[in-house]
Design an enzyme around this catalytic site. Structure first.
Site, PDB file in Angstrom:
ATOM      1  N   LYS A  11     -58.522 -30.261 -29.786  1.00 40.72           N
ATOM      2  CA  LYS A  11     -58.340 -29.050 -28.959  1.00 40.72           C
ATOM      3  C   LYS A  11     -56.557 -29.565 -27.473  1.00 40.72           C
ATOM      4  O   LYS A  11     -56.433 -30.753 -28.413  1.00 40.72           O
ATOM      5  CB  LYS A  11     -58.932 -28.734 -28.467  1.00 40.72           C
ATOM      6  CG  LYS A  11     -60.550 -28.515 -29.153  1.00 40.72           C
ATOM      7  CD  LYS A  11     -61.214 -27.041 -28.469  1.00 40.72           C
ATOM      8  CE  LYS A  11     -62.535 -26.815 -29.423  1.00 40.72           C
ATOM      9  NZ  LYS A  11     -63.477 -25.846 -28.984  1.00 40.72           N
ATOM     10  N   GLU A  98     -60.318 -19.350 -31.581  1.00 43.35           N
ATOM     11  CA  GLU A  98     -59.060 -19.480 -30.198  1.00 43.35           C
ATOM     12  C   GLU A  98     -57.621 -18.953 -31.093  1.00 43.35           C
ATOM     13  O   GLU A  98     -56.901 -18.863 -30.303  1.00 43.35           O
ATOM     14  CB  GLU A  98     -59.171 -21.203 -29.756  1.00 43.35           C
ATOM     15  CG  GLU A  98     -60.327 -21.618 -29.222  1.00 43.35           C
ATOM     16  CD  GLU A  98     -60.661 -22.566 -29.395  1.00 43.35           C
ATOM     17  OE1 GLU A  98     -60.125 -23.739 -29.097  1.00 43.35           O
ATOM     18  OE2 GLU A  98     -62.383 -23.218 -28.340  1.00 43.35           O
ATOM     19  N   GLY A 174     -67.975 -24.015 -27.345  1.00 42.87           N
ATOM     20  CA  GLY A 174     -68.186 -24.539 -26.115  1.00 42.87           C
ATOM     21  C   GLY A 174     -68.477 -23.722 -25.321  1.00 42.87           C
ATOM     22  O   GLY A 174     -68.864 -24.381 -24.266  1.00 42.87           O
ATOM     23  N   SER A 214     -70.891 -26.060 -30.721  1.00 41.14           N
ATOM     24  CA  SER A 214     -71.455 -26.750 -29.313  1.00 41.14           C
ATOM     25  C   SER A 214     -72.732 -28.056 -30.253  1.00 41.14           C
ATOM     26  O   SER A 214     -73.708 -28.413 -29.779  1.00 41.14           O
ATOM     27  CB  SER A 214     -72.489 -25.925 -28.856  1.00 41.14           C
ATOM     28  OG  SER A 214     -71.808 -24.999 -27.538  1.00 41.14           O
TER      29      SER A 214
HETATM   30  P1  PGA Z   1     -67.362 -27.623 -29.288  1.00 40.97           P
HETATM   31  O1  PGA Z   1     -66.386 -26.538 -30.082  1.00 40.97           O
HETATM   32  O2  PGA Z   1     -67.815 -28.359 -30.684  1.00 40.97           O
HETATM   33  O3  PGA Z   1     -66.877 -27.504 -27.669  1.00 40.97           O
HETATM   34  O4  PGA Z   1     -68.456 -26.157 -29.274  1.00 40.97           O
HETATM   35  C1  PGA Z   1     -66.302 -26.952 -31.437  1.00 40.97           C
HETATM   36  C2  PGA Z   1     -65.162 -26.102 -32.103  1.00 40.97           C
HETATM   37  O5  PGA Z   1     -64.049 -25.089 -31.482  1.00 40.97           O
HETATM   38  O6  PGA Z   1     -64.154 -26.326 -33.890  1.00 40.97           O
END
Ligand code: PGA
Length: 251
Positions: A11, A98, A174, A214
């Site tokens: 990200k 996102e 997230g 997550s």
């Molecule tokens: P995360 O993000 O592991 O922080 O939940 C996963 C993703 O957005 O690909």
């Protein structure tokens, strides 16, 4: 047996120095370990070239987090497929939630991006997933089916050979609240059956379907041992070399 693919989505994290240290630490952590999974890292655009140089002597592959569907021209702020390829990318994440929610990407623009990536020999990691509201309304399968049909519209099975799917329930991204292995498996199985209907049974057995949301060292093994979960798309936990490598080991 399908291969396992673990991808790290950085990200908007890490500058150039951070990129050098994270990749160096990952290489150190992975050294001497026989890790059969395919590993991909997806740093921000500005760090791709540096990452590519650092990964030259390693089996870790490089991906970008987004792409634009035009080849070149007056598209201020966008990045073309050839730019990604010349920076050393083999993969590109397309349709991350996102991008859909914060940046207004639609199924149509995602479909165009997938087509462009394939045309240029980039391998898409195509993300789909329902929101909490959609899950609570009981429309998860409808949402997944619609995203998948629209995203892959007009693309043939032959063209999709290198595509990876990532099921990422938006409510799990997230939040620290991963889908249970059973919840994830249920949707993965639905996706594989749908792929078999839209394309062929043979292709549905081959295609890699990652889970994302997550994923961490503590839950990776349970999730990755489900029959239809072929890997993970990892956000937060890929920013520390030791936790990311533990997830790779779990695979
Ligand atoms: P995360 O993000 O592991 O922080 O939940 C996963 C993703 O957005 O690909």
């Amino acid at each position: 047996m399908r291969r396992k693919v673990i991808a790290g989505n950085w990200k908007m994290n890490n500058d150039l120095n951070g990129t050098v240290s994270l990749i160096s630490e990952m290489k150190k952590e992975m050294q001497g370990k026989n890790l059969p999974a395919e590993v991909i890292v997806c740093p921000p655009f500005t760090n791709l070239e540096t990452a590519s140089a650092l990964l030259k002597d390693s089996s870790i592959k490089l991906g970008a987090q987004n792409i634009y569907f035009e080849e070149s021209g007056a598209f201020t702020g966008e990045i073309s497929p050839d730019m990604l390829k010349s920076a050393g990318c083999e993969f590109v994440i397309i349709g991350h939630s996102e991008r859909r929610t914060i940046f207004g990407e639609t199924d149509l623009s995602i479909n165009k991006k997938i087509k462009t990536a394939i045309r240029h020999g980039l391998k898409p990691i195509f993300c789909i997933g329902e929101t909490l509201e959609e899950r609570e309304k009981g429309v998860t399968f409808n949402v997944i089916e619609s995203q998948l049909r629209k995203g892959l519209e007009g693309i043939t099975e032959t063209e999709l050979q290198n595509l990876i799917l990532a099921y990422e329930p938006v409510w799990a991204i997230g939040t620290g609240k991963n889908a249970t292995p059973e919840q994830a498996q249920e949707v993965h199985k639905f996706i594989r059956t749908l792929i078999s209907k839209l394309f062929s049974a043979n292709f549905s057995h081959q295609i890699v379907i990652q889970y994302g949301g997550s994923v961490k060292a503590e839950n990776a093994k349970e999730l990755l041992s489900q029959p239809d979960i072929d890997g993970a798309l990892v956000g937060g936990a890929c920013l520390k070399a030791d936790s990311f490598v533990k997830i790779i080991e779990a695979a």
